[in-house]
Design an enzyme around this catalytic site. Sequence first.
Site, PDB file in Angstrom:
ATOM      1  N   ASP A 296       0.438 -14.778 -27.168  1.00  7.80           N
ATOM      2  CA  ASP A 296       1.016 -15.082 -28.482  1.00  7.80           C
ATOM      3  C   ASP A 296       2.545 -15.008 -28.448  1.00  7.80           C
ATOM      4  O   ASP A 296       3.135 -14.392 -27.559  1.00  7.80           O
ATOM      5  CB  ASP A 296       0.544 -14.053 -29.527  1.00  7.80           C
ATOM      6  CG  ASP A 296      -0.923 -14.248 -29.874  1.00  7.80           C
ATOM      7  OD1 ASP A 296      -1.601 -15.031 -29.196  1.00  7.80           O
ATOM      8  OD2 ASP A 296      -1.372 -13.593 -30.837  1.00  7.80           O
ATOM      9  N   HIS A 438       1.199 -11.013 -24.806  1.00  6.54           N
ATOM     10  CA  HIS A 438       2.377 -11.708 -25.337  1.00  6.54           C
ATOM     11  C   HIS A 438       3.264 -12.118 -24.170  1.00  6.54           C
ATOM     12  O   HIS A 438       3.697 -11.248 -23.404  1.00  6.54           O
ATOM     13  CB  HIS A 438       3.142 -10.792 -26.300  1.00  6.54           C
ATOM     14  CG  HIS A 438       2.326 -10.394 -27.503  1.00  6.54           C
ATOM     15  ND1 HIS A 438       1.403  -9.383 -27.458  1.00  6.54           N
ATOM     16  CD2 HIS A 438       2.276 -10.920 -28.752  1.00  6.54           C
ATOM     17  CE1 HIS A 438       0.821  -9.283 -28.647  1.00  6.54           C
ATOM     18  NE2 HIS A 438       1.334 -10.201 -29.452  1.00  6.54           N
TER      19      HIS A 438
HETATM   20 ZN    ZN Z   1       2.265 -12.844 -32.997  1.00  6.39          ZN
END
Ligand code: ZN
Length: 486
Positions: A296, A438
Amino acid sequence: MINKICLYLSEKILNIIFIFCIFMVCISLIKIYSNKIIFEYINKFEDINIDSIMYTSDKYDMAVYYPITNNAKINNEINNMIKKYVCRIKKDTAYFSPKDKDDKFNLLIEYEVKRLNKNIISFIFIVNYTYKDTFIESNIITKNYNLKTDKEFGLEQLMTDKQIYTDFLCNHAINVITKNKKISEYKKNWLIKDIHNNLLDNFDGYSFSNTHLSLYLNTNKISLEYTNIYEIKIPWKDIKHLLKHNIYLRDDNKKTDDVASKVFNEYENKYDDILYFPAFNVDLSNADKVIALTFDDGPHYKYTEKILNHLEKNNSVATFFVLGTKIDYSKELLNRMVSLGCEIGNHSYNHKLLTKETDDEVINQIESVNTAIKIVTGYDIRAVRPPYGASNEKMNRIIDKPIVLWNIDPQDWKCKDSTKIKNHVVSKAENGSIVLLHDIYESSCDATIMIIDELISKGFKFVTVSQMLDLQNEDTNGIIFTHKKQ
Ligand code: ZN
């Protein structure tokens, strides 16, 4: 004899004067040449990257975007400005105890890039700092630089007489505001008063593009309820007479190639055919364990590429839930993802908490990214992951694509230890897992490389989230999907 000496001396003096004159002419030519400014079309994002600070806690959410240039001094200056806001929200919430989950502070800093030419660049930062639904600060900060000289770049470097250009620009702005039929008389009067009161230091900022000078007024100063930035665009050709003689206007009709402007200006049902990302052929037998790695908040200009390299090396795929703000800076990375058989998912435009937004804003946050990805890659997004993984009934209804969450979360945004992140994921991995990572942190990137290696050695095969959904084989629109059913 004396005559001869005199003649000799006067000849010498004449020579010296002559050489001096030539020297002065050269100096002024160099000066004119080096001061020459050409306004020209340039790909705004060619040598600029984007980075972000994302954070969430029970006290506040933060999404801060800032540019990275090739110039360390300018980067440092921008960093310091950003840091002030990050420190401020930390300080403001240090002794704050939230009453419920909506009792929160929020900081969103976004920016726009404009360029007059290769060297002269403008960053227009929009700061929105709120507590619940109340604005603590809504502000515009413009930073104009000359990338070549490390220095800030101001109107005075483009225009001749400060008094003359100040008067002209203020009058011009007042005229534009007076003629605007869309704003109320109250707001008009206030904006005009604001210009009169401050005179040119007076605008809340200005920026340079290759076609326009923009002047900004922050309407939040009128009332905390007004959060718009009022922009007055003045074409350079209309203020030619104010520009210094060594400035050259180059007329060209080249359109900007930034995706954001295409999304909002050019996209008109051009793309009727739905075309999903081509899937990488993962050869699966019934005994195979499958797992989906998801990333993400990216893409990131340094780390995403490293992850892609390692995926390619291992014939593996992953899913990248990207932010709309980063698409313009990441076109090559996005196309590489597609060519490797990876999937691109939608993580919203700028990471707002969508459960608190209006229907229109939710649609806008999702649609703009779908369209931008289609423009850049030619393919359609199949899966959405809302920021903070937060969704509700309303969003499930509005978003006509599967909302894909996760079931393994090593909290890599908090724990920056790559070995710990790797251990968490590997120890929890099972058939059908969806892992949240991430790709904007170095530690997560390092952890990913180890995770891929270890999971392969444990017999796992990597699939994209849509492949995982297909394996689950059910209609998933609007369904929150976390992992494959056993
Ligand atoms: Zn996010």
